[in-house]
Design an enzyme around this catalytic site. Structure first.
Site, mmCIF file in Angstrom:
data_model
loop_
_atom_site.group_PDB
_atom_site.id
_atom_site.type_symbol
_atom_site.label_atom_id
_atom_site.label_comp_id
_atom_site.label_asym_id
_atom_site.label_seq_id
_atom_site.Cartn_x
_atom_site.Cartn_y
_atom_site.Cartn_z
ATOM 1 N N SER A 183 0.876 -1.123 0.135
ATOM 2 C CA SER A 183 0.149 -0.054 0.115
ATOM 3 C C SER A 183 0.931 1.345 -0.004
ATOM 4 O O SER A 183 0.325 2.571 -0.366
ATOM 5 C CB SER A 183 -1.003 -0.160 1.289
ATOM 6 O OG SER A 183 -0.364 0.202 2.507
ATOM 7 N N HIS A 211 -5.368 -3.571 -2.713
ATOM 8 C CA HIS A 211 -4.935 -2.761 -3.724
ATOM 9 C C HIS A 211 -4.738 -3.255 -5.099
ATOM 10 O O HIS A 211 -4.490 -2.520 -6.114
ATOM 11 C CB HIS A 211 -3.645 -2.027 -3.227
ATOM 12 C CG HIS A 211 -3.717 -1.220 -2.028
ATOM 13 N ND1 HIS A 211 -4.330 0.063 -1.889
ATOM 14 C CD2 HIS A 211 -3.617 -1.815 -0.878
ATOM 15 C CE1 HIS A 211 -4.418 0.462 -0.571
ATOM 16 N NE2 HIS A 211 -4.081 -0.473 0.238
ATOM 17 N N LYS A 243 -11.692 -0.014 -1.590
ATOM 18 C CA LYS A 243 -10.662 0.682 -2.660
ATOM 19 C C LYS A 243 -11.287 0.662 -3.923
ATOM 20 O O LYS A 243 -12.197 1.500 -4.111
ATOM 21 C CB LYS A 243 -9.417 -0.075 -2.744
ATOM 22 C CG LYS A 243 -8.449 0.287 -1.557
ATOM 23 C CD LYS A 243 -8.749 -0.112 -0.173
ATOM 24 C CE LYS A 243 -7.731 -0.126 0.741
ATOM 25 N NZ LYS A 243 -8.083 -0.391 2.231
#
Length: 395
Positions: A183, A211, A243
């Site tokens: 991240s 992610h 996300k």
């Protein structure tokens, strides 16, 4: 109002002296590239809404319709009566899309990682982790009371050395946990190599692909798709909806037996109210977009934005991380300098938060620039011009 103890005030003052003090900002309106904070307009380059789905009309409509049918709150945990048809449908749709037997929903990604590691690890086995893993993976191992060692970032030799030392005299399998995409650096874990190490050492590979899912890979299946590994090689996959999915909540994908095991022993799953059914409805709509031609086009636009930015800043005197993902950090090192650059960008109408220890290692302060498919090339050009100006004022 009560008077705070001296040790609280001293700790806060120390954070201020170290340029590490944090505070909340209030953003007006929806999560889009053009935002308003403190009555000032900015272009945001720090959101995790990588595909720009958080304000998609299909998802807003789906959330409204789901709330009309199922209400806003689930009212109970999954194991009481909080698990309704919306939850079940999303779990089945995710499992089918990812190729796993089962999917279990969690309220947050943090809770999913705590719940999985604490259930599968303990004093009778070990957890081996990448040095740059997300805090929730580290906290999960500590909560479980497991032996924990961390290998050098993405270093297969380091991971093998630690793994081989933990495979003896254990009554349960060693867990090897890694982010799929890290991240703070934006690079990918060497999943194929890690899967091979786990097979050699009879360890269980846990991948947190918060992610990567939805925004990486041709079909959006994330790091596993890019690295060419299968559900058999990654028996525990954690994903989040906050996300690229554009909503909130998380899930764990696994086998039938592992899902049954988590149902018995994962305390964050057992003792937490289930996700809002309205959010689940919006997430189902998000998944439909991600699987569609529109989702493919959004991933292609995101990739084009990333390539455009990297080319545009190639001549600037900056240290840019080696990343092909939406996370494009500029390494600064000093926390005060990172804060100063962030403030300089604000004067040009760019909102990009400085990331400082302990989120990153000491000396690793940075501007964590992130991109969305909704960013235009003109907006990215403004970011690059603003960076050029901010850097010029620092020299």
């Amino acid at each position: 109002m009560s008077i705070s103890p001296d040790w609280v005030l001293e700790a806060l003052e120390e954070r201020r002296k170290q340029a590490l003090f944090r505070h909340t900002v209030i953003m007006e309106g929806a999560q889009v590239p053009s935002i308003e904070i403190d009555k000032n307009a900015y272009l945001a380059f720090c959101s995790n809404d990588y595909l720009g789905l958080s304000n998609h009309p299909n998802m807003v409509k789906a959330m409204h319709e789901s709330a009309l049918t199922y209400g806003v709150g689930s009212g109970a945990s999954h194991l009481v009566n909080g698990h309704n048809r919306e939850h079940q449908s999303l779990e089945e749709e995710l499992a089918d899309w990812l190729g796993y037997d089962r999917v279990m929903l969690f309220s947050t990604g943090y809770m999913a990682n705590l719940g999985v590691i604490a259930a599968f690890a303990g004093k009778d086995n070990a957890v081996v982790q990448d040095k740059l893993n997300h805090a929730s993976l580290i906290d999960g191992a500590q909560l479980a009371g497991a032996k924990m060692r961390r290998y050098l970032h993405s270093d297969l030799m380091s991971a093998q050395k630690i793994l081989s030392g933990f495979t003896k005299d254990q009554t349960k399998s060693t867990i090897l946990a890694t982010d799929g995409i890290f991240s703070m650096d934006g690079d990918r874990a060497p999943l194929a190599g890690l899967a091979s190490l786990c097979k050699q050492n009879s360890a269980l590979l846990l991948v947190d692909d918060a992610h990567g899912l939805a925004c990486c890979g041709k079909t959006g299946r994330g790091s596993m798709e890019i690295e060419g590994v299968t559900p058999d090689e990654v028996p525990l996959l954690v994903g989040t909806f906050g996300k690229a999915f554009g909503t909130a909540g998380a899930f764990v994908a696994c086998s039938h037996d592992f899902a049954d095991y988590l149902t018995q022993f994962s305390r964050p799953y057992i003792y937490t109210t289930a996700m809002s059914p309205a959010i689940v409805g919006a997430t189902r709509a998000s998944l439909n977009i991600i699987k569609s031609d529109e989702g493919l086009m959004l991933r292609q636009k995101l990739a084009a934005n990333i390539a455009y930015f990297r080319q545009a800043v190639s001549a600037l005197p900056i240290e840019l991380c080696e990343s092909e993902t939406a996370i494009q950090p500029i390494l600064v090192g000093d926390s005060e300098l990172a804060l100063s650059l962030s403030e300089s960008l604000k004067t040009s109408g760019i909102w990009c938060t400085a990331i400082r220890p302990p989120t990153v290692p000491k000396g690793g302060a940075r501007l964590r620039i992130t991109f969305s498919a909704q960013h235009s090339f003109d907006q990215i050009s403004h970011l690059v011009n603003s960076l050029t100006l901010a850097l010029a004022t620092r020299t």
